[in-house]
Structures are given as structure tokens and as C-alpha cells.
Design an enzyme around this catalytic site. Structure first.
Site: not given
Ligand SMILES: Cc1cc2nc3c(=O)[nH]c(=O)nc-3n(C[C@H](O)[C@H](O)[C@H](O)COP(=O)(O)OP(=O)(O)OC[C@H]3O[C@@H](n4cnc5c(N)ncnc54)[C@H](O)[C@@H]3O)c2cc1C
Length: 390
Positions: A128, A338, A341-342, A365
Site C-alpha cells: 500500500f 525495568q 533490571g539489567g 497509520e
Molecule cells: C515501519 C513503517 C512502515 C510504514 N508502512 C507504510 C505503508 O505500508 N504505506 C504507507 O503509505 N506508509 C507507511 N508508513 C508511513 C507512515 O504512515 C508515516 O511515517 C506516518 O504517517 C508519519 O508521516 P511522516 O513520517 O512523514 O512524519 P511527518 O508527517 O513529517 O510528521 C513528523 C512529526 O510531526 C507531527 N505532526 C505532523 N503534522 C502534525 C499536526 N498537524 N499536528 C501536530 N503534529 C503533527 C507528527 O506527529 C510527527 O511527530 C510506514 C512508516 C513506518 C515507520
């Protein structure tokens, strides 16, 4: 609300429990050895996973949520949540075979023959692909472009963090078809075969997950591969994502429950200052807090799942379940580490690995912040929350 299971559902859950105990649990030792040898992320390998899925299939556990008319079991979200909790009690990563992304059912008959049915049969694998290097939480701002050219669209751009992106032989790709309209009619979903020309590169992470970068450099996709309606891709993406917001906290409950069992065992047998550490209130509170949080998460998941089974919009409740479940399992893993411990910090026990793995529950997600944003927006609009019961 009635969470009671029918005799048939009870039997399915019992079969899952037997499968987990007989086939998955014994592999935990192998996983730990692989972890010590620095190969934990590759366990179970493809062959072992296929073998396990085959064994589950012999027990009738295949295509669990696929409607019966397509040869699946057609299980509802409540039973699926309970099954997910059961499977995640075991620390060996596993998922049943024959699963197909819920949005593939939006395909045409031809698309179902070419993509959906072989996926259910376990012959094809999808991924996806929504997130891009410059658009994650704000997925409405994706840039990957699909430009019409005769009977085709030409896709150019990049996707990032795509789970299963290295293994999939086709991708469910969201692309911009009308920049002006953006997410309101300007994003379209495409089924893109790897053979059409996209490439993938794995990304190393702190956990067992190894998502991929996908590159689309002028990839030609026939018009017949549009999934759903032109311009309605964003709605499909959201339909996929809300489903995950129930599944992820169900995984969190299973994992946390297992960790808490480890914490209780250790608190009983580890002696410090002449007493089992479970005699000390500091340890008891960690156990009690964990138990309360796990139970709360379980019922949040079941409520969101029940709404989904009833056909009631559950996006608000799913966000609550996802937020609490993801945070809860991180807190429980930290507490159980925690308590050990170690030893908790070593790779001789699985706790540090679980702690690294579940960190992503708070990110993918929809991050914690995005769940809170959804919940708060609903409250401010007055469309959900404040103890609403259907
Ligand atoms: C292991 C893994 C598997 C994944 N699998 C898929 C997949 O199969 N398909 C797919 O499409 N995507 C996938 N993802 C992507 C994932 O959905 C995104 O990483 C996630 O939605 C966050 O987007 P970003 O990394 O661009 O962070 P950003 O959107 O850049 O966010 C950075 C920070 O800013 C915060 N932030 C952003 N907007 C706001 C707001 N309006 N208010 C407050 N805080 C905010 C976020 O919470 C976060 O802390 C995957 C990610 C990982 C790590």
C-alpha cells in the site's frame, strides 16, 4: 453491545490458540538465537513463514477476513481483533495467509481476476503506497504524478516507508491526477505491477520492520488499472487506514499481555533484599498500572471493532483505540524491562526487541499527534465523542 461469540466463532478462536501454542511458541527460542546472532529481523525466513501459513491453512485458517463468496472465512472485525490479540501473544512475527487489502474489493471484475483472487490464493503480493518523502501525516499533499497519455497514465515520483515494498509484485499506488482539486477529487488509486517498471530499495529501521522506498520514473500504467473511480483515491486510502487503526491496537494488547506475564513471573521469582521483588509496592504498581491499561485498550479495540461490524462510522473510536493502544504497549514494555533490571536490557531476553518493535505503533497509520488531531476535531465539530453510544 454484545461481545459474546457464537459456537463457531469460539471454535475458530480456539483453533487459533492451539495453532499459536503448537506452531509459533516453540519458535520463540529460535528467534532469540537469531537475535543474538544479529539476524533477528530476518526471522522467520520466507520458507518458514510459508510453511507456517500452510499449517494454519490445513486448520482452515486462511483468508480470514475475505468474504465467503471469494473463498474466505468472512470474519468480522471483533473476532479478527481477538485473533490478532491471540497471535501477538507470541513474539514470533506471523500473519495468516490469503489476506487481501480491503480496498481491492473495489476493483472491476477484470482487476479482481488479475489482482484480488491471486492475492487471496497467496500467489501475488501487494503493498500500500501512499506516504512520500515530503508528505506523511499530510497525505493530502502527495506529489507523485499520474499524467494521461493515450490509453495509459505515466507515473513519476517517489514513495517511502512502504511495508512489504521490497517483496510485493504489485503496488496499490496513490497519485495526483488533478493538482487543483487535491484530495477533493484530484487523487487516484492505481494498481501497478512491478513489471511495469517501478523499483524498490529497503530501509533499515530500529525494529524488525524493513519498509521500502519505491521509485516511479515514468512508469506506464494502463487506464484499466485505475482502482475505484478517477479522483476518488483519497477516500479509498482512508478506508484502508481506518481498518489498521483497529488492528494495530489489537496487536498492542497481545504483545503487552505477554510482556506483563513475563513481568509477573519475574516479580515472583527475582529476590532482592531477601524478598521477591513482587513484594515491593514500586513493582506492584508497575504491574497494576499495566494491567489496567491493557484492559482499557482491549475494550477500546472491541468497541471500535463492534461499531465497524455494525456498519457504523468508527473513525473516532478507532483513533482513540489506536492512540491508547500504541502508547500503552510502549509504556508496558518499558515497565517490564525495568522490572527485569539489567537482564531486561540484554538481548538474552526479548523485551528490548519488543520495545524497539512497538515504537513504530505510535508512528505508522497515523501518529499519536494525528490521532489526537482527529479526536479533537470531532469534539470541536460536535460530531462525535463525549460518551456517544449508538
Ligand atoms: C515501519 C513503517 C512502515 C510504514 N508502512 C507504510 C505503508 O505500508 N504505506 C504507507 O503509505 N506508509 C507507511 N508508513 C508511513 C507512515 O504512515 C508515516 O511515517 C506516518 O504517517 C508519519 O508521516 P511522516 O513520517 O512523514 O512524519 P511527518 O508527517 O513529517 O510528521 C513528523 C512529526 O510531526 C507531527 N505532526 C505532523 N503534522 C502534525 C499536526 N498537524 N499536528 C501536530 N503534529 C503533527 C507528527 O506527529 C510527527 O511527530 C510506514 C512508516 C513506518 C515507520
Amino acid at each position: 453491545m454484545d461481545f459474546r461469540l457464537s459456537p463457531e466463532e469460539k471454535l475458530i478462536l480456539e483453533t487459533v490458540r492451539t495453532f499459536v501454542d503448537a506452531e509459533l511458541m516453540p519458535l520463540e527460542r529460535d528467534l532469540q538465537e537469531a537475535e543474538l546472532a544479529g539476524r533477528g529481523g530476518e526471522f522467520p525466513d520466507e520458507e518458514t513463514l510459508r510453511r507456517l501459513q500452510g499449517k494454519a491453512r490445513e486448520l482452515g485458517l486462511w483468508a480470514l477476513q475475505v468474504p465467503e463468496e471469494y473463498g474466505g472465512l468472512g470474519l468480522g472485525q471483533q473476532l479478527m481483533a481477538l485473533i490478532t490479540m491471540e497471535v501477538h501473544r507470541c513474539l514470533v512475527p506471523f500473519q495468516f495467509g490469503g489476506g487481501a487489502d480491503n480496498i481491492l474489493f473495489a476493483g472491476t471484475e477484470e482487476q479482481k481476476r488479475e489482482y484480488l483472487l491471486p492475492t487471496i490464493a497467496g500467489e501475488r503480493r501487494s503493498c500500500f503506497a501512499l506516504t512520500e518523502p515530503t508528505a506523511g501525516s499530510d497525505a493530502t499533499n502527495i506529489r507523485l504524478q499520474a499524467v494521461p497519455d493515450g490509453d495509459d497514465f505515466v507515473l513519476t515520483g517517489e514513495k517511502i516507508f512502504i511495508t512489504g515494498g521490497s517483496e510485493a509484485d504489485y503496488a496499490i499506488v496513490f497519485a495526483v491526477t488533478d493538482r487543483e482539486r487535491g484530495s477533493r477529487g484530484g487523487i487516484t488509486c492505481f494498481l501497478v505491477d512491478r513489471s511495469m517498471g517501478f523499483t524498490s530499495r529497503p530501509i533499515q529501521t530500529m525494529g524488525a520492520w524493513s519498509p521500502a522506498r519505491l521509485a516511479f520514473d515514468g512508469v506506464r500504467v494502463p487506464r484499466r488499472n485505475v482502482l475505484g473511480e478517477m479522483g476518488k483515491g483519497f477516500e479509498l486510502a482512508m478506508r484502508w487506514i481506518v481498518n489498521g487503526r483497529v488492528v494495530i491496537p489489537a496487536r498492542a494488547v497481545g504483545r503487552a499481555q505477554r510482556l506483563l506475564e513475563m513481568g509477573v513471573d519475574y516479580a515472583r521469582q527475582r529476590v532482592a533484599f531477601g524478598h521477591p521483588i513482587g513484594d515491593y509496592q514500586a513493582i506492584q504498581w508497575m504491574l497494576a498500572d499495566s494491567e489496567v491499561e491493557i484492559e482499557a485498550a482491549r475494550w477500546l479495540v472491541m468497541h471500535a471493532a463492534w461499531l465497524q461490524d455494525e456498519g457504523i462510522d468508527n473513525h473516532h473510536e478507532a483513533s482513540i483505540a489506536k492512540l491508547h493502544g500504541a502508547q500503552m504497549v510502549n509504556r508496558v514494555a518499558d515497565r517490564v524491562l525495568q522490572i527485569h533490571g539489567g537482564m531486561g536490557y540484554t538481548k538474552e531476553l526479548p523485551i528490548e526487541r519488543v520495545l524497539r518493535d512497538v515504537r513504530v505503533f505510535r508512528i505508522y497509520e497515523g501518529t499519536d499527534e494525528i490521532q489526537k488531531r482527529t479526536i479533537a476535531k470531532d469534539l470541536l465539530r460536535g460530531t462525535a465523542g463525549l460518551g456517544r453510544w449508538e
